[in-house]
Design an enzyme around this catalytic site. Structure first.
Site, PDB file in Angstrom:
ATOM      1  N   ILE A   1     -12.297  48.552  24.856  1.00  0.00           N
ATOM      2  CA  ILE A   1     -11.344  47.950  23.556  1.00  0.00           C
ATOM      3  C   ILE A   1     -12.450  47.588  22.813  1.00  0.00           C
ATOM      4  O   ILE A   1     -12.222  47.735  21.520  1.00  0.00           O
ATOM      5  CB  ILE A   1     -10.706  46.875  24.162  1.00  0.00           C
ATOM      6  CG1 ILE A   1      -9.534  47.529  25.208  1.00  0.00           C
ATOM      7  CG2 ILE A   1      -9.821  46.405  22.953  1.00  0.00           C
ATOM      8  CD1 ILE A   1      -8.224  46.753  25.752  1.00  0.00           C
TER       9      ILE A   1
ATOM     10  N   GLY B   1     -16.196  41.016  22.330  1.00  0.00           N
ATOM     11  CA  GLY B   1     -15.766  39.517  21.662  1.00  0.00           C
ATOM     12  C   GLY B   1     -17.073  38.855  21.586  1.00  0.00           C
ATOM     13  O   GLY B   1     -18.021  39.105  21.926  1.00  0.00           O
TER      14      GLY B   1
ATOM     15  N   MET C   1     -17.620  36.308  23.526  1.00  0.00           N
ATOM     16  CA  MET C   1     -18.098  35.921  24.947  1.00  0.00           C
ATOM     17  C   MET C   1     -18.511  37.141  25.826  1.00  0.00           C
ATOM     18  O   MET C   1     -18.777  36.914  26.912  1.00  0.00           O
ATOM     19  CB  MET C   1     -16.950  35.153  25.538  1.00  0.00           C
ATOM     20  CG  MET C   1     -16.721  33.757  24.893  1.00  0.00           C
ATOM     21  SD  MET C   1     -15.296  32.920  25.278  1.00  0.00           S
ATOM     22  CE  MET C   1     -15.925  32.487  26.799  1.00  0.00           C
TER      23      MET C   1
ATOM     24  N   GLN D   1     -17.811  41.927  26.656  1.00  0.00           N
ATOM     25  CA  GLN D   1     -17.061  42.903  26.340  1.00  0.00           C
ATOM     26  C   GLN D   1     -15.608  42.887  26.781  1.00  0.00           C
ATOM     27  O   GLN D   1     -15.120  42.065  27.667  1.00  0.00           O
ATOM     28  CB  GLN D   1     -17.723  44.194  27.260  1.00  0.00           C
ATOM     29  CG  GLN D   1     -19.048  44.515  26.306  1.00  0.00           C
ATOM     30  CD  GLN D   1     -19.385  45.583  27.251  1.00  0.00           C
ATOM     31  OE1 GLN D   1     -20.289  45.654  28.467  1.00  0.00           O
ATOM     32  NE2 GLN D   1     -19.798  46.692  26.538  1.00  0.00           N
TER      33      GLN D   1
ATOM     34  N   ASP E   1      -5.428  25.445  20.970  1.00  0.00           N
ATOM     35  CA  ASP E   1      -5.884  26.236  19.882  1.00  0.00           C
ATOM     36  C   ASP E   1      -4.942  27.214  19.545  1.00  0.00           C
ATOM     37  O   ASP E   1      -5.237  28.757  19.600  1.00  0.00           O
ATOM     38  CB  ASP E   1      -7.205  27.103  20.403  1.00  0.00           C
ATOM     39  CG  ASP E   1      -8.031  27.862  19.318  1.00  0.00           C
ATOM     40  OD1 ASP E   1      -7.765  27.419  18.163  1.00  0.00           O
ATOM     41  OD2 ASP E   1      -8.831  28.636  19.672  1.00  0.00           O
TER      42      ASP E   1
END
Length: 653
Positions: free
Chosen positions: A28, A31, A33, A35, A143
């Site tokens: 996809i 990111g 942090m 994959q 968050d």
């Protein structure tokens, strides 16, 4: 070799790629942090998302990654992205979670700019349900933002990314400032402030603001200006972007984005109920279908069946509101006519009289005014001038009336014959002046009776202390020094004060119109010690006898309960409920024993139970009881669960 006789080379079969037990269909993306892969669940045969973190990443990222998996595995709700698995392979860590085919709310806001208020309310409703479920599990997300709210092509709303979530009831203290600046609550910028579910309520309010206006109320970067605006509660009104926003929407934003955590909703359940009432008239299937139109960016969204029903309802509401406002206007005119006394002045002047009652309250306290033994006014500083003068106009039927000023047992009355209103012209009225003289009071000796009761057992009288003037014996006292009075900035035994006052200065111990401060300290009975009590008595000028009842709080017995398991029922004397001492409120509250705070340290769960000091038994299954005596004020009980059974052992603290 001739090309015609050449045999075709067979194609190699497609090679499947696996990560652990998950077949990978595509990558996809990457990111911050690691994959992110799209895969297939080995048994459920449904698409899943695999997030990969390589161990070369920072320690902080590792902790956040593991925290996200731990939190999400403990949460199962239709409005939360589900986590299926957490595992390590070689030097990498993976999380397997639910695949939501759709878009993030951030993507939808970017394309739609403004989401219609009814649809935004529906999204807020679904998001609030998911976050409220996490709060019930003692998890605070910390968050909440549009990027972490996913909306599927089926119209489902789900919360994701619990990387910095925290179990606040175990450790509510911040160790670092973390979050997305534009959506963070003011208290998240202050390491001295504790984190509560109120921070998620604030962040969700900012998301709702952005949904309906298309703009963020705050800049998305750390700065002094940002913190200053949030701390002072400054942000643009939604009226700047929306014409005539519904009052309920303004109330929701004002409540959720309040700078004071205590003034926000106590819990998201309160918000859910409010939105539930707002959405009740509409069809849930039509609402969900309209949300699906947001995901596919349908330009004709305002013509969906849901939005058309909203417009029709708004039109009907306007007609109803017009009728209601007209009715209110007419009722207001009638009410104004009646309560402005025009009914007496214009219609009934021959039957009613207009009087102005005046008096000087002098040194009275808690006085009331009566007309014919009916209270018509309570006297306070608001209806007195600086010299203590009272003046007010009343309309009463013509004839004889009694006007009285009451204060305690004191009554001062005046009888008057009230004449009807003299009508000299439409707006020229006269009135009678009724002046009530108030007798000045002098200070008198006061009889006082003290009664002290057990706060944990209100029917139990602990002690009494009486003073009554008499020709033979002036003092009726208990022979003890517990009750003291403040004299010259120090507390002395009350019995000594009374004796010295009567015999040495030849004065009365207590006078009306004076104030006295008392202290009950060092009191004990039958091995039970009671907390110190400070109280003040303000005698009114007309007080002559006072009976004062006070409750003494028994110092609670401390029972420390340690265990290898977190949750189990606690029974005291065979009951789940009883009095528990609240150290903040300094009083006993009737509550469930399981409601006490649980801490965790060195693989041991600990609860501290503060209960009234009396003989009791402690158990967790009503079978293995441990007896605790009245003199055991600090006791420990270790609860061990093994093979489904509990065992209890008492130890000294």
């Amino acid at each position: 070799m001739d090309s015609k006789n050449r045999k075709p080379v067979p194609k190699e079969p497609h090679k499947k790629i696996f990560i652990g037990k998950y077949e990978i269909t595509k990558v996809i993306g990457k990111g911050g942090m690691g994959q992110v892969f799209l895969g297939v669940h080995p048994t459920l045969k449904i698409p899943v998302v695999l997030k990969k973190l390589t161990n070369s990443r920072s320690r902080v990222n590792k902790e956040m990654f593991k925290n996200e998996a731990s939190v999400m595995l403990s949460l199962t709700n239709e409005n939360l992205v589900r986590c299926y698995d957490h595992f390590d392979i070689n030097n990498s860590t993976f999380i397997s979670m639910e695949y939501v085919k759709g878009k993030s709310l951030a993507d939808i806001i970017a394309k739609e700019e403004k989401i219609p208020i009814p649809l935004a309310m529906y999204i807020l409703y679904q998001a609030a349900k998911g976050i409220h479920f996490a709060h019930l599990k003692k998890i605070v997300h910390r968050d909440i933002k549009p990027h972490n709210i996913l909306i599927s092509e089926e119209g489902d709303v789900k919360i994701t990314d619990f990387g910095i979530a925290k179990e606040v009831y175990t450790d509510a203290t911040q160790t670092e400032i973390i979050g997305t600046p534009a959506y963070m609550a003011p208290e998240q910028f202050d390491l001295t402030q504790n984190i509560t579910r109120a921070v998620d309520i604030y962040s969700l309010g900012v998301v709702f603001y952005e949904m309906i206006t298309g703009v963020k109320p705050f800049e998305n970067r750390f700065s002094k200006d940002l913190i200053n605006k949030k701390t002072k509660g400054k942000y643009p009104s939604i009226g700047k972007y929306i014409k005539f926003p519904p009052l309920v929407v303004e109330m929701i934003i004002r409540k959720m984005m309040n700078r004071d955590p205590k003034k926000r909703f106590n819990s998201l359940l309160d918000l859910i109920k409010i939105i539930g009432r707002y959405l009740k008239p509409y069809n849930s299937y039509e609402m969900k279908a309209a949300v699906k139109s947001l995901v596919i960016h349908d330009k004709d969204i305002n013509n969906t069946s849901f939005m058309l029903s909203v417009k029709e309802r708004d039109k009907n509401n306007i007609n109803k509101a017009t009728a209601v406002l007209l009715s209110i206007f007419i009722i207001g005119l009638v009410t104004l006519f009646i309560y402005s006394n025009s009914i007496y002045e214009l219609i009934l002047p021959d039957y009613y009289g207009k009087v102005e009652v005046r008096f000087n309250i002098a040194n009275l306290q808690d006085a009331v005014l009566e007309i014919d033994e009916k209270i018509v006014d309570i006297i306070s500083d608001k209806n007195l001038d600086k010299d203590g003068n009272y003046s007010k106009v009343f309309y009463v039927p013509r004839g004889g009336h009694t006007f009285s000023v009451l204060a305690g047992s004191y009554r001062n009355s005046k009888n008057e014959i009230v004449k009807s209103i003299t009508r000299k012209g439409m707006y020229k009225k006269t009135y009678q002046d009724i002046f009530i003289p108030i007798r000045e009071f002098s200070k008198k000796e006061v009889t006082i009776y003290f009664r002290f009761w057990d706060a944990a057992n209100p029917k139990k009288l602990l002690s009494h202390f009486d003073y009554a003037p008499s020709t033979k014996a002036d003092i009726y006292l208990l022979n003890r020094d517990d009750l003291k009075i403040l004299v010259n900035n120090r507390y002395i035994p009350l019995k000594n004060y009374i004796y010295d006052t009567k015999t040495k200065s030849k004065n009365a111990p207590f006078y009306s119109g004076e104030s006295y401060r008392f202290r009950m300290s060092g009191f004990s009975e039958n091995g039970i010690y009671y907390n110190q009590l400070d109280f003040e008595i303000n005698f009114a000028m007309y007080d002559q006898v006072l009976v004062l009842h006070n409750s003494l709080i028994p110092s609670p017995a401390t029972i420390e309960i340690t265990s290898n398991v977190k949750n189990f029922d606690i029974y005291v004397n065979g009951n789940k409920y009883g009095y528990i001492f609240d150290t903040i409120e300094n009083r006993y509250e009737f509550s469930k024993y399981n409601n006490i705070h649980t801490s965790f340290n060195n693989k041991v769960y600990k609860k501290t139970l503060l209960v009234p000091p009396n003989d009791k038994t402690i158990s967790v299954d009503k079978k293995n009881e441990i007896a605790i005596g009245i003199n055991e004020n600090r006791v420990g009980v270790n609860v061990v669960k093994k093979d489904g059974k509990y065992s209890l052992e008492k130890y000294k603290l």
